[in-house]
Design a protein around this motif. Structure first.
Motif, PDB file in Angstrom:
ATOM      1  N   LEU A 206       7.077  10.180 -11.695  1.00 31.11           N
ATOM      2  CA  LEU A 206       7.892   9.580 -10.636  1.00 31.11           C
ATOM      3  C   LEU A 206       9.350   9.678 -11.046  1.00 31.11           C
ATOM      4  CD1 LEU A 206       5.679   6.421 -10.006  1.00 31.11           C
ATOM      5  CD2 LEU A 206       5.702   8.532  -8.694  1.00 31.11           C
ATOM      6  N   LYS A 207      10.077  10.584 -10.410  1.00 35.36           N
ATOM      7  CA  LYS A 207      11.469  10.808 -10.787  1.00 35.36           C
ATOM      8  C   LYS A 207      12.439  10.214  -9.773  1.00 35.36           C
ATOM      9  CE  LYS A 207      10.194  15.341 -12.703  1.00 35.36           C
ATOM     10  NZ  LYS A 207       8.900  15.469 -12.017  1.00 35.36           N
TER      11      LYS A 207
ATOM     12  N   ILE B  77       0.823  -1.217   0.000  1.00 34.98           N
ATOM     13  CA  ILE B  77       0.000   0.000   0.000  1.00 34.98           C
ATOM     14  C   ILE B  77       0.859   1.270   0.000  1.00 34.98           C
ATOM     15  CG2 ILE B  77      -1.604   1.360   1.407  1.00 34.98           C
ATOM     16  CD1 ILE B  77      -3.024  -1.250   2.120  1.00 34.98           C
ATOM     17  N   PRO B  78       1.911   1.363   0.838  1.00 33.57           N
ATOM     18  CA  PRO B  78       2.753   2.572   0.759  1.00 33.57           C
ATOM     19  C   PRO B  78       3.393   2.771  -0.611  1.00 33.57           C
ATOM     20  CG  PRO B  78       3.165   1.403   2.816  1.00 33.57           C
ATOM     21  CD  PRO B  78       2.314   0.505   1.971  1.00 33.57           C
ATOM     22  N   HIS B  79       3.828   1.685  -1.256  1.00 29.73           N
ATOM     23  CA  HIS B  79       4.410   1.816  -2.596  1.00 29.73           C
ATOM     24  C   HIS B  79       3.347   2.280  -3.596  1.00 29.73           C
ATOM     25  CE1 HIS B  79       8.288   0.123  -1.527  1.00 29.73           C
ATOM     26  NE2 HIS B  79       7.668  -0.827  -0.867  1.00 29.73           N
ATOM     27  N   ALA B  80       2.109   1.774  -3.423  1.00 31.85           N
ATOM     28  CA  ALA B  80       1.031   2.198  -4.315  1.00 31.85           C
ATOM     29  C   ALA B  80       0.681   3.666  -4.112  1.00 31.85           C
ATOM     30  CB  ALA B  80      -0.208   1.323  -4.083  1.00 31.85           C
TER      31      ALA B  80
ATOM     32  N   HIS C 209       1.592  10.496  -3.275  1.00 29.96           N
ATOM     33  CA  HIS C 209       2.114  11.010  -4.540  1.00 29.96           C
ATOM     34  C   HIS C 209       1.032  10.779  -5.596  1.00 29.96           C
ATOM     35  CE1 HIS C 209       4.463  11.596  -8.150  1.00 29.96           C
ATOM     36  NE2 HIS C 209       5.521  11.945  -7.433  1.00 29.96           N
ATOM     37  N   PRO C 210       0.425  11.832  -6.122  1.00 25.22           N
ATOM     38  CA  PRO C 210      -0.692  11.668  -7.059  1.00 25.22           C
ATOM     39  C   PRO C 210      -0.356  10.780  -8.250  1.00 25.22           C
ATOM     40  CG  PRO C 210      -0.458  13.965  -6.415  1.00 25.22           C
ATOM     41  CD  PRO C 210       0.734  13.255  -5.883  1.00 25.22           C
ATOM     42  N   GLY C 211       0.850  10.924  -8.796  1.00 26.43           N
ATOM     43  CA  GLY C 211       1.229  10.109  -9.949  1.00 26.43           C
ATOM     44  C   GLY C 211       1.270   8.630  -9.624  1.00 26.43           C
TER      45      GLY C 211
ATOM     46  N   ILE D 176      -1.089   5.634 -11.242  1.00 25.05           N
ATOM     47  CA  ILE D 176      -0.488   4.454 -11.874  1.00 25.05           C
ATOM     48  C   ILE D 176      -0.962   3.176 -11.202  1.00 25.05           C
ATOM     49  CG2 ILE D 176       1.695   3.220 -12.220  1.00 25.05           C
ATOM     50  CD1 ILE D 176       3.018   5.953 -12.671  1.00 25.05           C
ATOM     51  N   SER D 177      -0.955   3.135  -9.871  1.00 25.47           N
ATOM     52  CA  SER D 177      -1.343   1.905  -9.165  1.00 25.47           C
ATOM     53  C   SER D 177      -2.822   1.593  -9.362  1.00 25.47           C
ATOM     54  CB  SER D 177      -1.018   2.017  -7.675  1.00 25.47           C
ATOM     55  OG  SER D 177      -1.662   3.131  -7.091  1.00 25.47           O
TER      56      SER D 177
END
Length: 524
Positions: free
Chosen positions: A223-224, A130-133, A166-168, A172-173
């Motif tokens: 995501l940079k 979940i944190p990665h998403a 992070h909105p991006g 993506i997720s």
């Protein structure tokens, strides 16, 4: 290994490769080892172990369950080359365990504990991804412990991620997870295209494409940072290639600590591999039964090879195995392909791999975690009764709130204690008709049944006629025999009449004359 299912095996191997890559890097980082060592272990697990393993669907590689042991061993032995010597020795020990047929010990693990392990792994996968998403990736990919190195825990990390979204990453997720769900639905509708092309791979491709679109048109969503993307070490010349490999230091053989570390790695790695093998057989749609001893030998050889070239110790890993199975893997070819792809990708296209957002991999892993931990599984285990549900739920909670090895140990202890408890209760049955009481032993009775027997005898009343039948028991323990002997002596004082049938100290069979030698209180 067969090429009959090459299409399904290739797509499954590709999906496993994409998931395995960041896991290998994350585990190496957490272990305090060179990043490249995780990749080497993943390659060896895919290529070497897959060829030797008796399992058709399992995947091996560096495991999160060994990170603490690896980190402590490196510190204790003084250097990573010294530690590699312990890895090689651990592989030799594992091979010997397989040769000695120690793999059969895994058959004594209750099925409720194995099922609990699978469900717990599914829950932990979801919670940890979940944190990665959400785009908050403070901890390494592949972390499994409840209490984390940054002093947070699984739930507080999620709360922290909710405070720093992070909105991006969220876009993506969500898009990738929706794509996987739709892909699975279309596959169940028997649409050939969706059955041929794996949804997980398509989700990763869509995630990469979305992030590149964000970089071009919506840079605030892109995501940079390296913490949001896969980061494969780059090898640009021969000097960097040579530096990527480490080799065992033989001088450490004079230090007794290396043997302790090797033994610890071998035992813990073997336990994790055997339990994961049991879990893999339960997940295998074809219900194939794998050889535990062959698996131990394969893991041993894999660890010897991994240690010799600088890789981390490896085990059979339930998470990657689950991804393989749910991606359609049919044979060992899928695991071999995943290892081969890792080797080729690290050599040829590491810069391309670094475009993959962790958010799309999180979506893939969350979908796998859901399949492992469906609510229907809890309902099924509950319907099977307390003897299955209690060890199951204890294992689930133990793993979720500690880590894999500790949780399994808790679940195993509770499972064994519960089995002993229920077995003790079922060994002795009691029936009463007014003053007539029948006590019969339905199977062998030992000192473990003594407490229950004494409770039954203590509950008898003056005027009772008690008939104790031990015909069905092939063995009656000395403690049980003594308890009955004392009860028989005291019964007249309590106003109780007693009659025994087939109550013996022991029964010894002689094949030649079929005589039975026994010491009998009263036999009819």
């Amino acid at each position: 290994m067969t090429l009959k299912h090459v299409n399904k095996d290739f797509s499954a191997g590709l999906a496993v490769f994409l998931v395995t890559l960041p896991l290998c890097l994350g585990i190496a980082l957490a272990s305090g080892a060179p990043l490249f060592s995780g990749l080497l272990a993943g390659i060896v697990g895919g290529i070497v172990v897959a060829l030797l393993s008796g399992s058709e669907v399992s995947v091996s590689g560096p495991a999160a369950g060994l990170t603490v042991i690896v980190f402590d061993s490196i510190q204790r032995l003084g250097s990573y080359p010294n530690f590699l010597t312990a890895v090689v020795l651990a592989g030799v020990i594992q091979f010997l365990l397989g040769w000695l047929k120690a793999g059969r010990l895994s058959s004594f693990v209750p099925s409720g504990v194995i099922r609990g392990m699978l469900v717990a792994i599914g829950i932990v996968i979801i919670l940890k991804q979940i944190p990665h998403a959400l785009g908050w990736d403070a901890d390494y990919e592949g972390e499994f412990e409840f209490t984390q190195a940054d002093q947070r825990n699984t739930f507080s990390e999620i709360l922290e991620a909710l405070n720093h979204p992070h909105p991006g990453a969220i876009v993506i997720s969500v898009v990738c997870l929706g794509l996987i769900v739709w892909w699975d639905y279309s596959e169940r509708k028997e649409i050939q295209f969706f059955k041929t092309v794996p949804g997980g791979v398509m989700a990763v491709l869509v995630g990469v494409l979305l992030n590149q679109v964000f970089k071009t048109g919506l840079p605030e969503l892109s995501l940079k940072e390296s913490s949001h993307l896969v980061r494969v070490p780059m090898i640009r010349d021969w000097a960097e290639a040579k530096a990527a490999f480490n080799f065992p230091a033989l001088e450490i053989l004079a230090n007794p600590q290396v043997y302790l570390s090797a033994f610890t790695l071998a035992v813990v790695g073997s336990i994790e591999s055997l339990l994961s093998l049991e879990a893999a057989d339960k997940l295998d749609p074809q219900r194939r039964i794998s050889s535990q001893n062959r698996e131990l030998k394969a893991q041993g050889i894999g660890n010897v090879v991994s240690g010799l070239i600088g890789g981390l110790p490896l085990t059979l890993v339930a998470i990657r195995t689950s991804v393989n199975i749910y991606s359609g893997g049919q044979t060992r070819l899928s695991s071999f392909i995943h290892g081969l792809l890792m080797l080729l990708a690290v050599i040829l296209i590491p810069q391309w791999l670094n475009f993959i957002p962790l958010a799309c991999l999180a979506a893939l892993l969350i979908s796998v975690g859901y399949r492992l931990a469906k609510f229907e599984i809890f309902q099924k285990m509950y319907r099977e009764g307390p003897d299955q549900f209690i060890p199951f739920i204890v294992t689930v909670l133990g793993i979720v709130f500690t880590d894999l090895l500790v949780g399994l140990t808790i679940g195993l202890i509770v499972g064994i204690v519960y089995i002993i408890y229920t077995n003790n209760l079922s060994a002795i049955s009691v029936g009463r008709d007014k003053e007539t009481v029948l006590i019969w032993f339905k199977k062998d009775v030992s000192f473990l049944n003594k407490a229950h027997l004494k409770e039954v005898l203590a509950a008898l009343k003056p005027g009772d006629y008690v008939f104790v039948d031990g015909v069905r028991a092939q063995f009656i323990d000395h403690d049980i025999f003594t308890t009955l002997e004392e009860f028989q002596a005291d019964a007249p004082l309590r106003g109780i009449q007693v009659e025994f049938k087939g109550i013996t100290r022991r029964k010894i069979s002689n094949r030649k004359n079929n005589a039975i030698l026994q010491k009998t209180i009263i036999s009819q």
